[in-house]
Design a protein around this motif. Structure first.
Motif, PDB file in Angstrom:
ATOM      1  N   MET A 109      39.790  60.741  32.250  1.00 43.43           N
ATOM      2  CA  MET A 109      38.762  60.579  31.230  1.00 43.43           C
ATOM      3  C   MET A 109      37.677  59.620  31.712  1.00 43.43           C
ATOM      4  SD  MET A 109      37.658  61.427  28.330  1.00 43.43           S
ATOM      5  CE  MET A 109      36.089  60.795  27.773  1.00 43.43           C
ATOM      6  N   GLU A 110      36.431  60.049  31.501  1.00 44.20           N
ATOM      7  CA  GLU A 110      35.274  59.370  32.077  1.00 44.20           C
ATOM      8  C   GLU A 110      34.725  58.202  31.254  1.00 44.20           C
ATOM      9  OE1 GLU A 110      35.236  62.568  30.800  1.00 44.20           O
ATOM     10  OE2 GLU A 110      33.377  62.953  29.700  1.00 44.20           O
ATOM     11  N   ASN A 111      35.542  57.515  30.450  1.00 47.62           N
ATOM     12  CA  ASN A 111      35.046  56.397  29.634  1.00 47.62           C
ATOM     13  C   ASN A 111      34.089  55.516  30.441  1.00 47.62           C
ATOM     14  OD1 ASN A 111      37.235  57.126  27.776  1.00 47.62           O
ATOM     15  ND2 ASN A 111      38.529  56.235  29.368  1.00 47.62           N
ATOM     16  N   GLY A 160      35.984  62.393  41.836  1.00 46.46           N
ATOM     17  CA  GLY A 160      34.577  62.795  41.884  1.00 46.46           C
ATOM     18  C   GLY A 160      34.110  63.244  40.503  1.00 46.46           C
ATOM     19  N   HIS A 161      34.885  64.133  39.891  1.00 47.26           N
ATOM     20  CA  HIS A 161      34.505  64.686  38.581  1.00 47.26           C
ATOM     21  C   HIS A 161      34.217  63.560  37.579  1.00 47.26           C
ATOM     22  CE1 HIS A 161      34.668  67.766  35.342  1.00 47.26           C
ATOM     23  NE2 HIS A 161      35.083  66.734  34.623  1.00 47.26           N
ATOM     24  N   GLU A 162      35.141  62.625  37.449  1.00 42.03           N
ATOM     25  CA  GLU A 162      34.947  61.567  36.443  1.00 42.03           C
ATOM     26  C   GLU A 162      33.764  60.686  36.821  1.00 42.03           C
ATOM     27  OE1 GLU A 162      36.558  62.251  33.862  1.00 42.03           O
ATOM     28  OE2 GLU A 162      37.977  63.588  34.862  1.00 42.03           O
ATOM     29  N   PHE A 209      31.100  61.614  38.491  1.00 37.77           N
ATOM     30  CA  PHE A 209      29.843  62.350  38.265  1.00 37.77           C
ATOM     31  C   PHE A 209      29.482  62.395  36.775  1.00 37.77           C
ATOM     32  CE2 PHE A 209      31.335  64.688  42.266  1.00 37.77           C
ATOM     33  CZ  PHE A 209      30.764  63.717  43.077  1.00 37.77           C
ATOM     34  N   HIS A 210      30.503  62.303  35.928  1.00 36.58           N
ATOM     35  CA  HIS A 210      30.224  62.261  34.489  1.00 36.58           C
ATOM     36  C   HIS A 210      29.352  61.065  34.100  1.00 36.58           C
ATOM     37  CE1 HIS A 210      32.127  65.473  32.330  1.00 36.58           C
ATOM     38  NE2 HIS A 210      33.372  65.183  32.664  1.00 36.58           N
ATOM     39  N   ASN A 211      29.352  60.025  34.942  1.00 38.10           N
ATOM     40  CA  ASN A 211      28.570  58.867  34.522  1.00 38.10           C
ATOM     41  C   ASN A 211      27.117  59.259  34.215  1.00 38.10           C
ATOM     42  OD1 ASN A 211      28.386  55.999  33.943  1.00 38.10           O
ATOM     43  ND2 ASN A 211      26.940  55.991  35.657  1.00 38.10           N
ATOM     44  N   LYS A 270      28.131  69.051  29.474  1.00 41.40           N
ATOM     45  CA  LYS A 270      28.604  68.041  30.418  1.00 41.40           C
ATOM     46  C   LYS A 270      29.719  68.576  31.316  1.00 41.40           C
ATOM     47  CE  LYS A 270      31.941  65.451  27.455  1.00 41.40           C
ATOM     48  NZ  LYS A 270      33.182  65.250  28.221  1.00 41.40           N
ATOM     49  N   GLU A 271      30.574  69.464  30.789  1.00 41.88           N
ATOM     50  CA  GLU A 271      31.732  69.882  31.590  1.00 41.88           C
ATOM     51  C   GLU A 271      31.392  70.950  32.620  1.00 41.88           C
ATOM     52  OE1 GLU A 271      34.027  68.033  31.836  1.00 41.88           O
ATOM     53  OE2 GLU A 271      34.126  66.897  29.967  1.00 41.88           O
ATOM     54  N   GLY A 272      30.659  71.980  32.215  1.00 36.77           N
ATOM     55  CA  GLY A 272      30.288  73.009  33.184  1.00 36.77           C
ATOM     56  C   GLY A 272      29.490  72.389  34.322  1.00 36.77           C
ATOM     57  N   VAL A 305      34.969  77.082  29.001  1.00 41.51           N
ATOM     58  CA  VAL A 305      33.960  76.020  28.889  1.00 41.51           C
ATOM     59  C   VAL A 305      33.768  75.297  30.226  1.00 41.51           C
ATOM     60  CG1 VAL A 305      33.500  73.774  27.818  1.00 41.51           C
ATOM     61  CG2 VAL A 305      34.273  75.698  26.406  1.00 41.51           C
ATOM     62  N   TYR A 306      34.865  75.009  30.907  1.00 38.32           N
ATOM     63  CA  TYR A 306      34.783  74.241  32.158  1.00 38.32           C
ATOM     64  C   TYR A 306      34.376  75.127  33.349  1.00 38.32           C
ATOM     65  CZ  TYR A 306      36.761  69.730  30.669  1.00 38.32           C
ATOM     66  OH  TYR A 306      36.959  68.496  30.104  1.00 38.32           O
ATOM     67  N   ASP A 307      35.214  76.121  33.641  1.00 41.96           N
ATOM     68  CA  ASP A 307      35.047  76.823  34.922  1.00 41.96           C
ATOM     69  C   ASP A 307      34.029  77.948  34.852  1.00 41.96           C
ATOM     70  OD1 ASP A 307      38.048  75.728  34.745  1.00 41.96           O
ATOM     71  OD2 ASP A 307      37.271  75.542  36.792  1.00 41.96           O
TER      72      ASP A 307
HETATM   73 ZN    ZN Z   1      34.881  66.549  32.653  1.00 36.84          ZN
END
Ligand code: ZN
Ligand code: 0A1
Length: 870
Positions: free
Chosen positions: A264-266, A297-299, A301-303, A320-322, A381-383
């Motif tokens: 989780m990208e908190n 990386g994923h979390e 990049f969410h920043n 944000k997810e795609g 939603v994601y992929d």
């Molecule tokens: Zn995500």
């Protein structure tokens, strides 16, 4: 049979919030059963209205409410909301609540597990901590003070920067955190515990020093180095590729064993499932190392894509997810083999996303209706969301895409926006019309592109015709034509790509399909060319073209697109498998010869392009094969797949042995060359176990006992499991003895038991569940047993007496009250009954109906079960 559903929320019903919050001050007095939370917020009325303030809240005890320093009692509180009747436009509200972290097994909100406190607030978990406007378009600055016993919880963490701390006489201490950035409540985090701490630092491109802190379980420090190294790579990559720099002085990552998802990208304080942080050679596989780099990386990049610019409402989740999945895919591709990464991405789409589209849970990447938001953290939603972003990248080019990203941040930094806002930025930055492209956000389903061709020998004219059609889905009956970037090339008889600058589509190696039918013609050809289609999987579609076996072989050998070469190999295998499944007594020998011939040639690639070779020498999964047929004949398809594998194993046994012996690797290092070698070696072993049993058993034993790393130990175990070798059970006993102290390795052990093909599997599963290390509370454990069984144990789960389905349903009824979110994920295979034979459909629906009858079914399961039964 149908169940009544709680009311769904609709995307079209979006309303701005009635109130905004500029500042939040929270004080936590941590206690395992009675944590006191005092939340003080500055509210302002949003727009002209006189509605009361309605706050979300769930599973919390309200102690008191203070409005502008006055204790009030004329509020209204129920199990979901706190309503404050105020007419003021600006006011301060202080709410005191008590929560029980230990009793919280849902792992949402504040929970206590394995001796530490931890929060998970996305999507709607913050309301389990305090009464709040728990929606992503309410952005505020937070100050958070945490009090706890110092000896037991030396580390007290929250978002942003630590600005103060102190000690009390009673053994407690406190720390105050301040996050200078506005954020929605779902990005709030708090962690308190006793951890080992790994520190490092990163110098940003503008010369700011960022402290990196990784918190892990005591004793696990040595397993944190790969995660920290991955984080630094991700930070550098985002600067280089997107010009995006980190914005706080500190970046913290905490690894926990009890977590519902990956991570989780908190803001400034990521919380990770320990499986995506901890790794060393002995206990983690190459895939684990890969996944850690990808999720870190994923979390990270969410920043920017998620935190700095967030979602207006949860229907926009793919915003944000795609985008962030696309970014992590590009990062992974740059860190290792691009083609191998692309293949992995595509396998997820073909195995899981196409299956979701074919089920009652079909939804567009931007859903229209939601009962429980947690059910929409989906592969769609994601992929598929990432595939949609990738198509824009293809249409706009890398430079155009970058311009669009720059404009997106320039316009929306600090705001909560929509998918439309994103597409508009892409369009405005490049002048490319994306109006029809937007349909990808609202239309569900897997488009099918049917390709046909004609060649006139007398004129040398070749015409390729593309037709697109999206079949109806459970949620949407009628479909429109989409804007599909379709990459392709034409190969001549020598396998050379035909170039003709007078044909724009050939020059661009791409046709943009926007209507039901398109065609492209080329003149002056001596012979009919071979179309090599959907290069790099340029769109998430199914392609139908009647290739001859020879054409597939020619693509395998000559296509300029590595992905297309792999794809052709998969088509050839699939043909063989479906041929055997439907006509087991009269196989098409020419087809099989052609397959063996082509595949035999692929071995030569092992030295020059080992990642591609490994992928091309692997046959399609049962899940991929299932999406290629209208009705899945379980036993026939399963046995045909095994037989084709067996044929490849035995017909090419010398090649497998040579390949195995050629992969010599030194002491374990996670680096591309070695990963490729281990992959080829383990792949060879998995084929060799189907040939000469004595030889295979010797190789396997030697590999298992000599391995200095988990990739090879597990490779040996998996080969023994697949080959049903006698020594499998004994190796599993040894493995358990060695690894019973390590939860992440033990998960692998549980999974190997649960997905093994064996006739007594249903008698063995209860033994796994009663194993002393099994726990219903731990999502990783549940997934490793229940998930592995339901998703991957084909014959066991789909046993024709329905026992596999019943087993899953029985278990879900227990899990329902403990952790509904995990239960709703593991139920997925049962909801995908539509493609099975009538008997199995009935058995699957029967179990769904049993679940539906449960009196206290969670919203999560109600949504899935009711959709599947209707
Ligand atoms: Zn995500
Ligand atoms: N945003 C996270 C995924 C995530 C979603 C929900 C969670 O709990 C309900 C936890 C994590 C990501 O994309 O990594």
């Amino acid at each position: 049979m149908s169940v009544s559903s709680p009311i769904a929320k609709k995307r079209s019903d979006y309303q701005q919030p009635d109130f905004l919050i500029s500042h939040v001050d929270m004080v936590f007095h941590l206690d395992i059963q009675k944590t006191r939370v005092i939340t003080t917020c500055q509210f302002s009325r949003n727009g002209e209205h006189n509605r009361p303030l309605v706050l979300d809240g769930e599973s919390i005890t309200l102690i008191k409410v203070v409005l502008n320093d006055n204790l009030i009692s004329d509020y209204d509180v129920n199990s979901e909301q706190l309503t404050i009747p105020t007419t003021e436009d600006e006011f301060t509200l202080c709410v005191e609540t008590v929560i029980n972290p230990e009793a919280n097994k849902t792992l949402e909100g504040l929970y206590f597990s394995a001796g530490a406190y931890c929060t998970q607030c996305e999507a709607e978990g913050f309301r389990k901590i305090t009464y709040f406007l728990d929606r992503p378009d309410v952005l505020a600055k937070y100050d958070v003070t945490i009090y706890a016993d110092k000896a037991r919880y030396p580390h007290l963490l929250s978002n942003g920067n630590q600005i103060d701390k102190g000690q009390l006489d009673d053994g407690r201490h406190w720390v105050k955190w301040q996050d200078p950035f506005n954020k929605p409540s779902y990005l709030f985090a708090l962690v308190a515990g006793d951890f080992d701490l790994l520190t490092d630092n990163f110098m940003t491109q503008s010369g700011r020093n960022v402290a990196l802190e990784l918190y892990v379980d005591k004793g696990a420090l040595d397993k944190g180095h790969h995660a920290i190294a991955s984080l630094k790579k991700a930070m550098a990559w985002d600067e280089q590729v997107f010009g995006l720099e980190y914005d706080l002085d500190i970046y913290m990552v905490v690894a926990v064993d009890f977590f519902n998802m990956g991570a989780m990208e908190n803001k400034g304080l990521n919380v990770f499932n320990s499986k995506f942080v901890l790794a060393d050679a002995e206990s983690a596989t190459d895939d684990d190392f890969f996944n850690i780099e990808a999720v870190i990386g994923h979390e990270y990049f969410h920043n920017w894509t998620g935190n700095r610019v967030t979602c207006r409402d949860w229907f926009q989740l793919s915003l944000k997810e795609g985008l962030t999945v696309f970014r992590d895919q590009q990062f992974s591709a740059d860190m290792s083999s691009p083609v191998f990464n692309r293949i992995k991405n595509v396998q997820i789409i073909r195995e899981h996303q196409f299956a979701e589209d074919a089920s009652a849970m079909a939804h567009p990447i931007r859903p229209e209706e939601v009962i429980e938001m947690n059910n929409f953290y989906t592969v769609t939603v994601y992929d598929k969301g990432a595939e949609v972003i990738r198509m824009m990248h293809t249409l706009l080019g890398a430079d155009g895409f970058r311009k669009g990203m720059d404009l997106y941040f320039a316009r929306f930094d600090g705001q909560a926006v929509t998918c439309d806002d994103f597409v508009q930025a892409m369009q405005d930055a490049t002048g490319i019309d994306l109006s029809q492209f937007r349909l990808w956000y609202s239309q569900s389903g897997t488009p099918k592109v049917t390709v046909s061709d004609e060649f006139d020998l007398s004129t040398g004219r070749y015409t390729l015709t593309f037709g697109q059609m999206t079949p109806p889905t459970a949620d949407q009956k009628t479909k429109q034509a989409l804007h599909i970037p379709f990459r392709f090339e034409l190969l001549d008889e020598q396998g050379v790509a035909i170039s003709d600058d007078s044909v724009p589509e050939l020059k661009a190696k791409m046709i943009e399909l926007t209507q039901d039918v398109h065609s492209v013609s080329v003149s002056g050809l001596n012979a009919k060319p071979t179309p090599s289609l959907l290069h790099n999987f340029s769109a998430p579609v199914k392609v139908d073209y009647a290739y001859t076996h020879q054409q597939l072989s020619s693509i395998i050998l000559y296509s300029g697109d590595e992905f297309a070469r792999w794809d052709a190999s998969q088509s050839l295998y699939s043909r063989c498998i479906h041929n055997l499944a439907t006509a087991p007594d009269s196989p098409d020998n020419a087809l099989f010869d052609s397959m063996l011939d082509s595949i035999g040639g692929v071995f030569a690639l092992a030295d020059t392009n080992p990642a591609l070779a490994a992928a091309m020498l692997s046959i399609p999964s049962f899940e991929t094969l299932s999406q290629q047929v209208d009705e899945i004949q379980v036993e026939a398809l399963y046995h045909a797949q095994r037989s084709v594998r067996h044929l490849i194993a035995t017909a090419l046994s010398d090649k497998w042995l040579t390949l195995y012996n050629n992969q010599v690797v030194g002491a374990y290092q996670y680096k591309a060359d070695d990963v490729d070698k281990r992959r080829l070696r383990n792949l060879s072993l998995s084929y060799l176990v189907q040939g000469d049993a004595t030889q295979a058993s010797e190789l396997l034993h030697a590999q298992f006992s000599q391995a200095d790393n988990m990739t090879d130990s597990l490779g040996a175990l998996k080969a023994a499991q697949y080959g049903k070798l006698e020594q499998f059970d004994q190796l599993m006993v040894q493995f358990e003895e060695r690894w019973r102290h390590d939860p992440l390795v033990l998960d692998k052990w549980f999974a190997l038991h649960a997905n093994m093909e064996r006739s007594d599997i249903l008698a063995r599963l209860p033994l796994l569940l009663s194993h002393e290390k099994f726990s219903l509370d731990n999502p990783n454990r549940v997934r490793s047993v229940l998930g592995s069984f339901a998703f991957y144990n084909v014959l066991g789960f789909h046993a024709i007496d329905g026992s596999g389905y019943k087993f899953l349903a029985d278990y879900l009824l227990k899990l329902n009250s403990v952790n509904p979110q995990v239960a709703a994920r593991v139920i997925t295979p049962l909801t995908q009954w539509q493609k099975f034979d009538p008997k199995r459909q009935e058995l699957m629906r029967y179990q769904l109906a049993r679940i539906a009858d449960c009196k206290e079914l969670s919203k999560d399961l109600i949504e899935k079960v009711s959709k599947s039964l209707n």
